[in-house]
Design a protein around this motif. Sequence first.
Motif, PDB file in Angstrom:
ATOM      1  N   LEU A 617       1.141  -2.067   3.828  1.00 14.92           N
ATOM      2  CA  LEU A 617       1.325  -0.613   3.794  1.00 14.92           C
ATOM      3  C   LEU A 617       2.819  -0.316   3.973  1.00 14.92           C
ATOM      4  O   LEU A 617       3.273   0.021   5.071  1.00 14.92           O
ATOM      5  N   ARG A 624      -0.824   8.017   0.447  1.00 14.66           N
ATOM      6  CA  ARG A 624      -1.902   7.098   0.804  1.00 14.66           C
ATOM      7  C   ARG A 624      -3.209   7.876   0.938  1.00 14.66           C
ATOM      8  O   ARG A 624      -3.238   8.968   1.511  1.00 14.66           O
ATOM      9  N   VAL A 639      -2.754   6.477   7.186  1.00 15.13           N
ATOM     10  CA  VAL A 639      -2.332   7.237   6.001  1.00 15.13           C
ATOM     11  C   VAL A 639      -1.128   8.118   6.282  1.00 15.13           C
ATOM     12  O   VAL A 639      -0.421   8.522   5.347  1.00 15.13           O
TER      13      VAL A 639
END
Length: 688
Positions: A617, A624, A639
């Motif tokens: 990530l 996201r 996220v």
Amino acid sequence: MSAQLDQRCIDTMRFLAVDAVQKANSGHPGLPLGAMPMAYVLWDRFLRHSPSNPGWTNRDRFVLSAGHGSMLLYALLYMTGYDLSLDDIKQFRQWGSRTPGHPERGHTPGVEVTTGPLGQGVGNAVGMAIAEAQLAARYNTPNHTVIDHRTWVLASDGDLMEGVASEAASLAGHLKLGKLNVLYDDNYVTLAAGTDITFTEDRAARFAAYGWHIVHVDDGNDLEAIDAALQAAQDETTRPSLILVRTHIGYGSPEQDSFEAHGSPLGVDNVRRTKQHYGWPVEPDFIVPDDALAHMRKAVDRGIALEQQWNDRFSGYAQANRSLAAELERSLHGALPEGWDGDIPVFPADAKGMATREASGKVMNAIAPNLPTLTGGSADLDTSTKTALKGFGDFNPPLQAGQDPQGSDAGGWSHAGRNIHFGVREHAMGAIANGMAAHAGCIPYTATFLIFSDYMRPPMRLAALSKLHVINVFTHDSIAVGEDGPTHEPIEQLAGLRAIPNLVVIRPGDANETAVAWRVALETRGTPVTLVLSRQAMPTLDRGTFAAADGLRHGAYVLDDGDADPAVILIASGSEVHLVVDAAARLRETGLAVRCVSMPSWELFDAQPQDYRDSVLPPTIRARLAVEAGATQGWWRYVGDSGDVLGIDHFGASAPGGTNLREFGFTVDEVCRRAQAVLSSATASARR
């Protein structure tokens, strides 16, 4: 003189408890004052243990289910020579002490299980008795008995009131666990009042109905009556025993027989008056007469002798049964045998695929022949959870002379089977599995639907706190359960399980991730593991196209990277993994660079080095979208502020599973729409 010495030993431990509670200004003096005579008789005359080696394999197990009375146990441990000092007693309930407010496994030598939440210890003890019986049936031979010990419990009114104890006791009676003995501190008083306002049933009759052997002691200070009762329980080999000992909470104190003695220090004046009642010196505190200590420390030499006798017996056993002895030693140390995972299948790519519960069942049955320690069962749901170990028999009560089990194969009625039928008793199932893990020699698993993890939460929390190697299998993991409706469709359960410290939760995305999940679950040490599996089928991904499922070991991994410089990251677990894969394919048709990340385990991912987490990530990619058919809680940390979560924060509905998924937005169209939205939002934010 012997009777006087007995009494001096008892009173020494009573006042170690009273003084420790008073010094801490916190604790429960009532139980140690009332129950110490029965505890003394058990530890001095019956309990087979080795204070110099608390982990001796064939020791009797002692469980203080009434964990609030922890000073009773600490006094016994100190006096009998465990690695616990008088200074430790004086530091009761203090920061960093070895004598916490309730017993904690792994924290204090001689403490078998973590207790405090009432009833859990009774369930743990049933698990220990099951483990002993199963190991004895598997490893003892006609000429050599190497597993042969008892499980003793001290329980309170509160323990017997809790439903988990009733569930466990019912199963124990059915299974005829004859080496399980529960001493019931029958003092007629609870924390808030007398038992007359809440607990007037005939406890003896209830346990007799469960199939238990019942013994009464009318006077909890009559050592010989206690001795006779314990002997009667020990002589009973076909039924567990409940020994009801009539005691008086806070015995000898001004608060005797009052709930005021239960959970608060007696107070300086009442401590003085209690000591005067017993003829005990008022000053100084923490008096330990030399003769009392010397008498109780004889337990050290007795334990060494018992252990040496057993070692000699085991040596003869090992010479006659080399492979069995090696297997037993390996099992007791929690080691996995060489090649244990050699038969785990690799599942071919399949667009139709299979439910992860189906894949799990296939993996379990591939492992079972090579891993004799794997044992467990479900809460009457093995046909749905797919957790039965085929060909390894059921753990059943041994047949008695003249018995004819209707509709059953008589050869399957013994304690040797590895499939445990817990019945519809999820709470007890969790507590029993904890006891089995604490006993050693087995890797227990449990199974039920994810929605019913709520019934198991207390023992799962204690397993995490105690660092017990228990595997919990939860199937039927989302609104895709369908027609059974919202009562059976988990929403908040995943978030709740992930909130438990030291619990690893894994929700695999296809059959091959499920196989790796089982590898991780069995290789893990020092933590329980939960596997969350689907009812419905899902595609088995083409691992020639997508990353290898072994990436599950890291908790999250790049499953599919269509471009070296992705603009948006789609993250999913479980059955939603294939959904983001399909959405990514459509988005790429529009020219959008998309990365797909499978994140089956937050806990495993969070344990990875920062550089690995950043590689999956990248902090520079703020667009996201996480997709999971459960509560959105917790996903936001992955996220970020610019991301989004497609989840469900309300209850489900009764309809076919596919209909539910569609109506609640788990579609390729909705994933694509949200992915475009987060990309637009992140782009706009970057421009600002």
